[in-house]
Design a protein around this motif. Sequence first.
Motif, PDB file in Angstrom:
ATOM      1  N   LYS A 265       0.879  -1.074   0.074  1.00  0.00           N
ATOM      2  CA  LYS A 265       0.002  -0.024  -0.177  1.00  0.00           C
ATOM      3  C   LYS A 265       0.910   1.235   0.063  1.00  0.00           C
ATOM      4  O   LYS A 265       0.471   2.391  -0.610  1.00  0.00           O
ATOM      5  N   LEU A 266       1.896   1.106   0.620  1.00  0.00           N
ATOM      6  CA  LEU A 266       2.872   2.256   0.812  1.00  0.00           C
ATOM      7  C   LEU A 266       3.351   2.744  -0.857  1.00  0.00           C
ATOM      8  O   LEU A 266       3.528   3.949  -1.075  1.00  0.00           O
ATOM      9  N   ALA A 267       3.684   1.620  -1.558  1.00  0.00           N
ATOM     10  CA  ALA A 267       4.054   2.055  -2.892  1.00  0.00           C
ATOM     11  C   ALA A 267       2.939   2.806  -3.767  1.00  0.00           C
ATOM     12  O   ALA A 267       3.193   3.204  -4.633  1.00  0.00           O
ATOM     13  N   GLY A 268       1.646   2.662  -3.231  1.00  0.00           N
ATOM     14  CA  GLY A 268       0.436   3.463  -3.771  1.00  0.00           C
ATOM     15  C   GLY A 268       0.342   4.490  -3.067  1.00  0.00           C
ATOM     16  O   GLY A 268      -0.538   5.325  -3.204  1.00  0.00           O
ATOM     17  N   GLY A 269       1.100   5.173  -2.020  1.00  0.00           N
ATOM     18  CA  GLY A 269       1.048   6.388  -1.442  1.00  0.00           C
ATOM     19  C   GLY A 269      -0.261   6.333  -0.233  1.00  0.00           C
ATOM     20  O   GLY A 269      -0.908   7.241   0.027  1.00  0.00           O
ATOM     21  N   ILE A 270      -0.505   4.904   0.154  1.00  0.00           N
ATOM     22  CA  ILE A 270      -1.519   4.883   1.269  1.00  0.00           C
ATOM     23  C   ILE A 270      -0.578   4.829   2.514  1.00  0.00           C
ATOM     24  O   ILE A 270       0.177   3.725   2.594  1.00  0.00           O
ATOM     25  N   PHE A 271      -1.087   5.527   3.396  1.00  0.00           N
ATOM     26  CA  PHE A 271      -0.124   5.444   4.767  1.00  0.00           C
ATOM     27  C   PHE A 271      -0.880   5.312   5.862  1.00  0.00           C
ATOM     28  O   PHE A 271      -0.391   5.094   6.961  1.00  0.00           O
ATOM     29  N   HIS A 272      -2.223   4.997   5.689  1.00  0.00           N
ATOM     30  CA  HIS A 272      -3.006   4.405   6.849  1.00  0.00           C
ATOM     31  C   HIS A 272      -3.268   2.960   6.290  1.00  0.00           C
ATOM     32  O   HIS A 272      -4.246   2.759   5.218  1.00  0.00           O
ATOM     33  N   THR A 273      -2.665   1.867   6.802  1.00  0.00           N
ATOM     34  CA  THR A 273      -2.816   0.632   5.867  1.00  0.00           C
ATOM     35  C   THR A 273      -3.918  -0.489   6.549  1.00  0.00           C
ATOM     36  O   THR A 273      -4.071  -1.273   6.105  1.00  0.00           O
ATOM     37  N   HIS A 274      -4.887   0.219   7.345  1.00  0.00           N
ATOM     38  CA  HIS A 274      -6.073  -0.713   7.724  1.00  0.00           C
ATOM     39  C   HIS A 274      -6.815  -0.645   6.477  1.00  0.00           C
ATOM     40  O   HIS A 274      -7.374   0.312   5.793  1.00  0.00           O
ATOM     41  N   SER A 275      -7.396  -1.885   6.232  1.00  0.00           N
ATOM     42  CA  SER A 275      -8.237  -2.158   4.812  1.00  0.00           C
ATOM     43  C   SER A 275      -9.599  -1.331   4.895  1.00  0.00           C
ATOM     44  O   SER A 275     -10.223  -1.006   3.793  1.00  0.00           O
ATOM     45  N   LYS A 276     -10.063  -0.854   6.035  1.00  0.00           N
ATOM     46  CA  LYS A 276     -11.160  -0.240   6.163  1.00  0.00           C
ATOM     47  C   LYS A 276     -10.969   1.557   5.642  1.00  0.00           C
ATOM     48  O   LYS A 276     -11.933   1.925   5.271  1.00  0.00           O
ATOM     49  N   VAL A 277      -9.690   1.811   5.752  1.00  0.00           N
ATOM     50  CA  VAL A 277      -9.482   3.117   5.306  1.00  0.00           C
ATOM     51  C   VAL A 277      -9.113   2.930   3.796  1.00  0.00           C
ATOM     52  O   VAL A 277      -9.708   3.947   3.044  1.00  0.00           O
ATOM     53  N   ALA A 278      -8.143   2.131   3.330  1.00  0.00           N
ATOM     54  CA  ALA A 278      -7.938   2.139   1.779  1.00  0.00           C
ATOM     55  C   ALA A 278      -7.344   0.706   1.770  1.00  0.00           C
ATOM     56  O   ALA A 278      -6.521   0.196   2.455  1.00  0.00           O
ATOM     57  N   ASP A 279      -7.880   0.138   0.548  1.00  0.00           N
ATOM     58  CA  ASP A 279      -6.928  -1.167   0.111  1.00  0.00           C
ATOM     59  C   ASP A 279      -6.003  -0.950  -0.884  1.00  0.00           C
ATOM     60  O   ASP A 279      -5.112  -0.505  -1.083  1.00  0.00           O
ATOM     61  N   GLY A 280      -6.425  -1.356  -2.290  1.00  0.00           N
ATOM     62  CA  GLY A 280      -5.765  -1.229  -3.434  1.00  0.00           C
ATOM     63  C   GLY A 280      -4.479  -2.075  -3.422  1.00  0.00           C
ATOM     64  O   GLY A 280      -3.615  -1.891  -4.545  1.00  0.00           O
ATOM     65  N   ARG A 281      -4.313  -3.337  -2.765  1.00  0.00           N
ATOM     66  CA  ARG A 281      -3.456  -4.094  -2.926  1.00  0.00           C
ATOM     67  C   ARG A 281      -3.099  -4.822  -3.901  1.00  0.00           C
ATOM     68  O   ARG A 281      -1.911  -4.752  -4.696  1.00  0.00           O
ATOM     69  N   ILE A 282      -4.199  -5.567  -4.499  1.00  0.00           N
ATOM     70  CA  ILE A 282      -4.116  -6.200  -5.769  1.00  0.00           C
ATOM     71  C   ILE A 282      -3.706  -5.199  -7.057  1.00  0.00           C
ATOM     72  O   ILE A 282      -3.051  -5.455  -7.785  1.00  0.00           O
ATOM     73  N   GLU A 283      -4.456  -4.107  -6.760  1.00  0.00           N
ATOM     74  CA  GLU A 283      -4.492  -3.130  -7.999  1.00  0.00           C
ATOM     75  C   GLU A 283      -2.921  -2.351  -8.042  1.00  0.00           C
ATOM     76  O   GLU A 283      -2.472  -2.328  -9.072  1.00  0.00           O
ATOM     77  N   ILE A 284      -2.167  -2.162  -6.990  1.00  0.00           N
ATOM     78  CA  ILE A 284      -0.993  -1.868  -6.928  1.00  0.00           C
ATOM     79  C   ILE A 284       0.170  -2.779  -7.538  1.00  0.00           C
ATOM     80  O   ILE A 284       0.811  -2.581  -8.426  1.00  0.00           O
ATOM     81  N   LEU A 285      -0.208  -4.330  -7.111  1.00  0.00           N
ATOM     82  CA  LEU A 285       0.552  -5.476  -7.362  1.00  0.00           C
ATOM     83  C   LEU A 285       0.629  -5.433  -9.135  1.00  0.00           C
ATOM     84  O   LEU A 285       1.395  -5.476  -9.714  1.00  0.00           O
ATOM     85  N   ALA A 286      -0.786  -5.254  -9.503  1.00  0.00           N
ATOM     86  CA  ALA A 286      -0.935  -5.526 -10.900  1.00  0.00           C
ATOM     87  C   ALA A 286      -0.398  -4.493 -11.693  1.00  0.00           C
ATOM     88  O   ALA A 286       0.068  -4.934 -12.843  1.00  0.00           O
ATOM     89  N   ALA A 287      -0.454  -3.259 -11.317  1.00  0.00           N
ATOM     90  CA  ALA A 287       0.109  -1.999 -12.072  1.00  0.00           C
ATOM     91  C   ALA A 287       1.730  -2.375 -12.216  1.00  0.00           C
ATOM     92  O   ALA A 287       2.160  -2.057 -13.444  1.00  0.00           O
ATOM     93  N   ASN A 288       2.453  -2.714 -11.056  1.00  0.00           N
ATOM     94  CA  ASN A 288       3.636  -2.625 -11.319  1.00  0.00           C
ATOM     95  C   ASN A 288       4.066  -4.002 -12.039  1.00  0.00           C
ATOM     96  O   ASN A 288       5.247  -4.122 -12.384  1.00  0.00           O
ATOM     97  N   LEU A 289       3.395  -5.184 -11.946  1.00  0.00           N
ATOM     98  CA  LEU A 289       3.803  -6.218 -12.833  1.00  0.00           C
ATOM     99  C   LEU A 289       3.556  -5.952 -14.290  1.00  0.00           C
ATOM    100  O   LEU A 289       4.314  -6.351 -14.756  1.00  0.00           O
ATOM    101  N   ALA A 290       2.393  -5.018 -14.418  1.00  0.00           N
ATOM    102  CA  ALA A 290       2.223  -4.815 -16.017  1.00  0.00           C
ATOM    103  C   ALA A 290       3.509  -3.969 -16.275  1.00  0.00           C
ATOM    104  O   ALA A 290       3.872  -4.071 -17.722  1.00  0.00           O
ATOM    105  N   LEU A 291       4.017  -3.096 -15.531  1.00  0.00           N
ATOM    106  CA  LEU A 291       5.146  -2.462 -15.993  1.00  0.00           C
ATOM    107  C   LEU A 291       6.396  -3.231 -16.256  1.00  0.00           C
ATOM    108  O   LEU A 291       7.303  -2.982 -17.119  1.00  0.00           O
ATOM    109  N   LEU A 292       6.403  -4.498 -15.549  1.00  0.00           N
ATOM    110  CA  LEU A 292       7.440  -5.428 -15.895  1.00  0.00           C
ATOM    111  C   LEU A 292       7.356  -6.349 -17.009  1.00  0.00           C
ATOM    112  O   LEU A 292       7.928  -7.124 -17.404  1.00  0.00           O
ATOM    113  N   GLY A 293       6.237  -6.040 -17.599  1.00  0.00           N
ATOM    114  CA  GLY A 293       5.667  -6.817 -18.858  1.00  0.00           C
ATOM    115  C   GLY A 293       4.974  -8.110 -18.791  1.00  0.00           C
ATOM    116  O   GLY A 293       4.994  -8.977 -19.707  1.00  0.00           O
TER     117      GLY A 293
END
Length: 373
Positions: A265-293
């Motif tokens: 989550k930090l890699a996506g700029g999320i600094f309160h890591t409780h899931s009720k505040v913000a998630d985006g785990r898979i989205e951030i992983l997916a975006a960075n994996l896409a950058l790697l091809g």
Amino acid sequence: MLERYIVKDGKKMRYGYTTGSCAAAAAKAAAMMALEGKKIEKVSIDTPKGWTLDLKIEEPSLGNRTAVCAVKKDGGDDPDNTDGILIEASCEILEVPGIEIKGGKGVGMVTKPGLQVPPGQPAINPIPRKMIYKEVLEVLPEGKGAVITISVPQGEEIAKKTFNPRLGIVGGISILGTSGIVEPMSEEAFKDSLALEISVAAEAGKERLILVPGNYGRDIAVDHYGLHKDMIIKTSNFVGFMLEKCVEHGIKQVLMIGHLGKFVKLAGGIFHTHSKVADGRIEILAANLALLGTKQQVIEELFQCVTTEAAMEIIDREGYNAVYDLLCNKAEQKAEQHVFKQLEIGVIMFSMDKKVIGLGNNAKRLVEEFKDE
């Protein structure tokens, strides 16, 4: 029992009152009994929040111009180690004006600088002290004084389950409370207790700290890297808040060690890591994996994962482990941006089996520097 409520997340939750309120009420009741020579059943006090509390007196006893009694702590619906314990006060009436407040058995003694109470003093915080002083002064006749001693019979045992030993408070609990009232599930109170450790570390001259969300990060710092335990401070989910507190207290370098599920989550700029505040785990992983091809079908498979551990199986199968270092580097950059580059920050990520999977460029260097601390 305090019959006041607040609704949080759709739940009706009851307020409680602090150890500071209990100490003030017990002190006032003890002073009244010592002066009047008779036991009382209830006492009323004012709180900084503006609420009046009518509290029951427990275990009253009388002596010659002295008295002892207790008030039972009520934490309301807030999870609290001190809920239901007795906060006791004894009062000795003096023939000269003035009120002296002492700490008795079960009240911790402050041994390190950086807290609201200086070293060598009982851990009765400033606002509870003011409350005790005010309530006792109200009942003292002109020309009379009192020695008030606050004790907590179960304090030594309960203190083992608190942050006190790490903060340098020995022998018991702290008498706390800024409003006199316990708001159920108070996030701010929890954050303040975490931030106290940074204050104490800074007062001890530390300029480097290791921040971890929980015990696994601590274990990796100590067991895998051989770093010192006294450098480690827990953040829970409040990563951004704790980084800000590091800046506030003059810390220069921070090494953060956390599970992929939190720190992605930090890699996506999320600094309160409780899931009720913000998630985006898979989205951030997916975006960075896409950058790697990574192929689209792999990304689609990734979005079927509920946890990052499940996602890791796909990443490992496809041979894209380089994403972890990439995420750590981005987390370092985002974290430094969060504090306007006033801290040097390294990030390490691990898996649930406590295997280190990624290190940022800063972290690789900071780990070696921290070993020399």
